[in-house]
Write a protein that holds these residues in place. Structure first.
Motif, PDB file in Angstrom:
ATOM      1  N   ALA A  87       0.833  -1.208   0.000  1.00 38.88           N
ATOM      2  CA  ALA A  87       0.000   0.000   0.000  1.00 38.88           C
ATOM      3  C   ALA A  87       0.863   1.253   0.000  1.00 38.88           C
ATOM      4  CB  ALA A  87      -0.925  -0.007   1.218  1.00 38.88           C
ATOM      5  N   LYS A  88       1.970   1.213   0.725  1.00 36.01           N
ATOM      6  CA  LYS A  88       2.852   2.378   0.762  1.00 36.01           C
ATOM      7  C   LYS A  88       3.438   2.655  -0.619  1.00 36.01           C
ATOM      8  CE  LYS A  88       7.091   2.342   2.340  1.00 36.01           C
ATOM      9  NZ  LYS A  88       8.296   2.300   3.178  1.00 36.01           N
ATOM     10  N   SER A  89       3.882   1.621  -1.306  1.00 32.63           N
ATOM     11  CA  SER A  89       4.456   1.827  -2.633  1.00 32.63           C
ATOM     12  C   SER A  89       3.404   2.356  -3.605  1.00 32.63           C
ATOM     13  CB  SER A  89       5.071   0.524  -3.160  1.00 32.63           C
ATOM     14  OG  SER A  89       4.073  -0.432  -3.465  1.00 32.63           O
ATOM     15  N   MET A  90       2.168   1.870  -3.478  1.00 34.56           N
ATOM     16  CA  MET A  90       1.076   2.359  -4.311  1.00 34.56           C
ATOM     17  C   MET A  90       0.822   3.840  -4.067  1.00 34.56           C
ATOM     18  SD  MET A  90      -0.727   0.082  -6.254  1.00 34.56           S
ATOM     19  CE  MET A  90      -2.441   0.566  -6.078  1.00 34.56           C
ATOM     20  N   MET A  91       0.748   4.231  -2.799  1.00 36.23           N
ATOM     21  CA  MET A  91       0.420   5.610  -2.447  1.00 36.23           C
ATOM     22  C   MET A  91       1.517   6.574  -2.869  1.00 36.23           C
ATOM     23  SD  MET A  91      -1.313   5.127   1.314  1.00 36.23           S
ATOM     24  CE  MET A  91      -1.541   6.904   1.515  1.00 36.23           C
TER      25      MET A  91
END
Length: 363
Positions: A87-91
């Motif tokens: 999720a962090k990489s997506m955001m």
């Protein structure tokens, strides 16, 4: 790592009143509360996303809660931590701040403390605190695989470029030329199409391509896999396999590669595809009587469906003897998860899946 805690049927029967089950059932209410607090604190998020912002925030928080509940149910925190890293990489790739995710996790902890019992809160807070600590230590952009040397690596890169350019004809020409010069179909599947699809998924994750490009690439690859294996004839000397993705699982490209490779290795294959309900899987196994059932799931929050399917097969005299092979991303993160849910084994890639299926058939 997961611990063995009794019969999978008993685990599934206790799902609705377990800690994980309570969290699962309340996830939408919790997501609404978290979204309201987050958007009131960060009005810039609303301005960035417009009218649909609340919907997407609630959806994403619900996904976080699903992964959290499954990590609790399957007794493996890494399933939750890995989702937070994803999720962090997506955001970050989409221009959102890491602080947004951090605050979301903090608000989830606050709402859980207020809304749920001490037993649920104590079971979740450790995982959330660990995830918060990992936010500053995990790599934001997953590495690509196409820059690594390997068999047919140049073709895999050219094939991927054609897909991303929207040039289906060029992609098909590359694959058909490989066939023309005598390249084994298995090599094309494993070293051209499969790595290309992995790279497409990675590029979508880091916001280098959009959903339409990802869907286009997947559709072309699936068509080519059907073309490559469509003329293969097998007498089933190696055995019979039923392959399916669990209900709710829409990503079946990896399972298609496994199924195609099994077919090329002499297996009689019965492919059920994506989003297959439990009853349909059980009925297919009763009807076909395969040596092996191959089940795929790509997201941890769908992995809880597997123990119920396996327990149902084991309790039926007509299907109790089928060997269950599971695969997909959750089992890459936590290989021992397969044993915990009652499966006979798991494989990290299509080649290993064929080898393991062969071992099962010889038992």
């Amino acid at each position: 790592m997961p611990a063995i805690h009794g019969d999978p049927a008993h685990l599934v029967q206790g799902w609705t009143w377990s800690v994980a089950g309570q969290l699962h059932m309340r996830r939408l209410k919790i997501a609404e509360q978290v979204a309201s607090r987050l958007l009131s604190e960060m009005p810039a998020l609303q301005q960035m996303g417009g009218d649909a912002t609340r919907y997407y925030v609630e959806r994403d928080v619900a996904w976080v809660l699903e992964h959290l509940s499954q990590a609790i149910a399957l007794t493996d925190p890494i399933l939750f931590h890995d989702h937070i890293a994803w999720a962090k990489s997506m955001m970050v790739a989409r221009g959102l701040k890491r602080a947004n995710l951090k605050r979301t996790l903090e608000l989830i902890a606050e709402v859980l403390d207020e809304d749920l019992s001490p037993a649920i809160y104590s079971s979740t807070i450790t995982m959330i605190e660990d995830a918060l600590q990992r936010l500053d230590t995990r790599t934001e952009e997953p590495p690509g695989v196409l820059n690594e040397p390997g068999l047919h690596a140049d073709c895999a890169r050219d094939y991927t470029e054609a897909l991303l350019a929207g040039n289906a004809q060029a992609a098909r020409r590359l694959v058909r030329e490989k066939v023309r010069i005598g390249t084994p179909v298995a090599d094309i599947l494993l070293h051209v199409i499969e790595p290309a699809q992995v790279e497409v998924g990675r590029l979508w994750q880091i916001n280098r391509i959009d959903v339409a490009q990802e869907h286009f690439a997947t559709a072309v690859s699936q068509d080519l896999m059907s073309e490559l294996t469509g003329c293969v004839r097998t007498n089933g000397d190696s055995g019979t396999v039923v392959s399916a993705c669990v209900e709710g699982e829409l990503h079946d490209t990896g399972l298609q590669v496994v199924n195609a490779l099994l077919q090329l290795n002499g297996w009689a294959t019965h492919y059920l595809g994506a989003n297959t309900p439990k009853l349909a899987i059980q009925m297919a196994v009763r009807r076909v009587q395969p040596e092996v059932l191959a089940l795929s799931v790509t997201t941890p929050y769908l992995a809880w469906r597997l123990p119920d399917i396996i327990a149902g097969l084991r309790s039926d005299p007509m299907t109790a003897g089928v060997k269950v092979l599971v695969g997909g991303y959750p089992f890459h993160v936590s290989p021992s998860l397969a044993k915990w849910i009652g499966a006979d084994g798991t494989a990290r890639n299509a080649e290993d899946a064929v080898l393991l299926a062969g071992n099962f058939a010889r038992v």
